[in-house]
Scaffold this active site. Structure first.
Site, PDB file in Angstrom:
ATOM      1  N   ASP A  29       0.791  -1.246   0.000  1.00  0.00           N
ATOM      2  CA  ASP A  29       0.000   0.000   0.000  1.00  0.00           C
ATOM      3  C   ASP A  29       0.822   1.295   0.000  1.00  0.00           C
ATOM      4  O   ASP A  29       0.454   2.278   0.680  1.00  0.00           O
ATOM      5  CB  ASP A  29      -0.966   0.012   1.202  1.00  0.00           C
ATOM      6  CG  ASP A  29      -1.943  -1.143   1.175  1.00  0.00           C
ATOM      7  OD1 ASP A  29      -1.913  -1.954   0.237  1.00  0.00           O
ATOM      8  OD2 ASP A  29      -2.749  -1.256   2.130  1.00  0.00           O
ATOM      9  N   LYS A 134      -6.682  -4.859  -3.173  1.00  0.00           N
ATOM     10  CA  LYS A 134      -7.373  -5.500  -2.044  1.00  0.00           C
ATOM     11  C   LYS A 134      -8.386  -4.534  -1.434  1.00  0.00           C
ATOM     12  O   LYS A 134      -8.078  -3.362  -1.231  1.00  0.00           O
ATOM     13  CB  LYS A 134      -6.348  -5.964  -0.999  1.00  0.00           C
ATOM     14  CG  LYS A 134      -5.498  -4.860  -0.392  1.00  0.00           C
ATOM     15  CD  LYS A 134      -4.423  -5.459   0.509  1.00  0.00           C
ATOM     16  CE  LYS A 134      -3.570  -4.424   1.203  1.00  0.00           C
ATOM     17  NZ  LYS A 134      -4.256  -3.538   2.136  1.00  0.00           N
ATOM     18  N   CYS A 167      -2.256  -2.449   7.814  1.00  0.00           N
ATOM     19  CA  CYS A 167      -2.194  -3.408   6.695  1.00  0.00           C
ATOM     20  C   CYS A 167      -0.969  -4.320   6.742  1.00  0.00           C
ATOM     21  O   CYS A 167      -1.043  -5.471   6.294  1.00  0.00           O
ATOM     22  CB  CYS A 167      -2.290  -2.668   5.372  1.00  0.00           C
ATOM     23  SG  CYS A 167      -3.938  -1.963   5.128  1.00  0.00           S
TER      24      CYS A 167
HETATM   25  C1  C5J Z   1      -3.169   0.583   5.539  1.00  0.00           C
HETATM   26  C2  C5J Z   1      -4.934   1.809   6.625  1.00  0.00           C
HETATM   27  N1  C5J Z   1      -2.641   0.384   4.336  1.00  0.00           N
HETATM   28  N2  C5J Z   1      -4.152   2.239   7.610  1.00  0.00           N
HETATM   29  N3  C5J Z   1      -4.438   1.079   5.586  1.00  0.00           N
HETATM   30  O1  C5J Z   1      -2.512   0.386   6.538  1.00  0.00           O
HETATM   31  O2  C5J Z   1      -6.114   2.070   6.623  1.00  0.00           O
END
Ligand code: C5J
Length: 234
Positions: A29, A134, A167
Site C-alpha cells: 500500500d 485488495k 495493513c
Molecule cells: C493501511 C490503513 N494500508 N491504515 N491502511 O494500513 O487504513
C-alpha cells in the site's frame, strides 16, 4: 541434488533463513492515498509526512530484490468505483474530513483507477510485477494473493510498506496463519504514530516470534548480497 544453502538474516527474535528463489518481497500500500496530502490517510487526521521516511530504504531493498531475481509483489488498498466491495461498516466509520469515494485533489478517495489510489512514483512497479488490489487491510482477503504465492513457489515473505500496525500487521498475521514465515523490515514499514511503530514491530517478534521476525533493511541487504549467483532465479 539441491545443494543451495539458505541465507541468514540477523533478525529478532533469532536469525531468519531464506532462499531468494522461494521468497517474495511484498510492498504493501505505498499509495498516494496514504503518503501524500489530500488522500485517505490525511482525511483521517494523520500527518502523512510520517510515512515518507520509509521511501528511501524501501527503494534500496526493491532494487536489490529485483537484481537478485526475487519475486516482487505490490498491493493497493481500495474499492471499485461503485463501492460495492466496501462494507458499510468501513464506509461509515468515524468522522473523517472526506469519506471513501468522495472527491479529493487526487481523485475519489481510495477508489481504484484514481490518481490517489496508485503507487507513488518513487516505488512504481516494474512491468511484470503483480499488483494486488485488495478491499481490506490484509492482502489475502478477497484477492488472488494466496494463489499467486502458491503458483510462484513462494514459501517466505519479506514484508514492507504501510502502515505497520494496520495493513502490514494484518497481512503478516494472515500469512503466518497460512504457514508463511515473514520477515518485516523495520525501516521499510511506517506508521503515522511513532509509538505504534515501535510497539507494532515488537509485537511481531515477541514471544519467540509469535507471528514473524523483524530486522533493519541493511542487515537484510547484507544477507542478500551473500547469495551466490547460481542460487538466483533467472
Ligand atoms: C493501511 C490503513 N494500508 N491504515 N491502511 O494500513 O487504513
Amino acid at each position: 541434488m539441491d545443494v543451495r544453502q539458505p541465507l541468514a538474516v540477523e533478525a529478532a527474535p533469532y536469525p531468519f533463513s531464506f532462499d531468494p528463489a522461494e521468497t517474495a518481497l511484498v510492498v504493501i500500500d505505498m499509495q498516494r492515498d496514504f503518503l501524500e496530502p489530500g488522500g485517505f490517510g490525511e482525511s483521517l487526521g494523520n500527518d502523512v509526512g510520517q510515512l515518507r521516511k520509509v521511501i528511501g530504504p524501501l527503494r534500496a531493498v526493491l532494487a536489490a530484490c529485483r537484481a537478485a531475481g526475487m519475486t516482487v509483489i505490490h498491493t493497493r488498498e481500495g474499492h471499485l468505483p461503485d463501492l460495492s466491495d466496501c462494507p458499510p461498516a468501513k464506509l461509515l466509520r468515524g468522522s473523517p474530513s472526506a469519506r471513501i469515494g468522495d472527491p479529493g485533489p487526487k481523485g475519489r478517495i481510495l477508489v481504484r483507477g484514481e490518481e490517489g489510489h496508485d503507487i507513488i512514483d518513487e516505488l512504481r512497479p516494474e512491468p511484470g510485477e503483480p499488483v494486488i488490489d485488495k478491499p481490506g487491510k490484509g492482502a489475502f482477503y478477497a484477492t488472488e494473493f494466496g494463489d499467486l504465492l502458491i503458483s510462484q513457489g513462494v514459501h517466505k515473505l519479506v514484508v514492507t510498506g504501510v502502515t505497520t500496525e494496520v495493513c502490514v500487521h494484518t497481512t503478516v498475521r494472515e500469512a503466518n496463519d497460512r504457514g508463511y514465515e515473514c520477515l518485516v523490515l523495520s525501516d521499510c514499514v511506517g506508521s503515522y504514530f511513532p509509538e505504534f511503530q515501535r510497539a507494532g514491530l515488537e509485537m511481531i517478534a515477541a514471544q519467540g516470534g509469535i507471528f514473524g521476525w523483524t530486522a533493519p533493511s541493511e542487515v537484510f541487504l547484507a544477507a542478500l548480497a551473500e547469495a551466490p549467483a547460481t542460487s538466483r532465479p533467472v
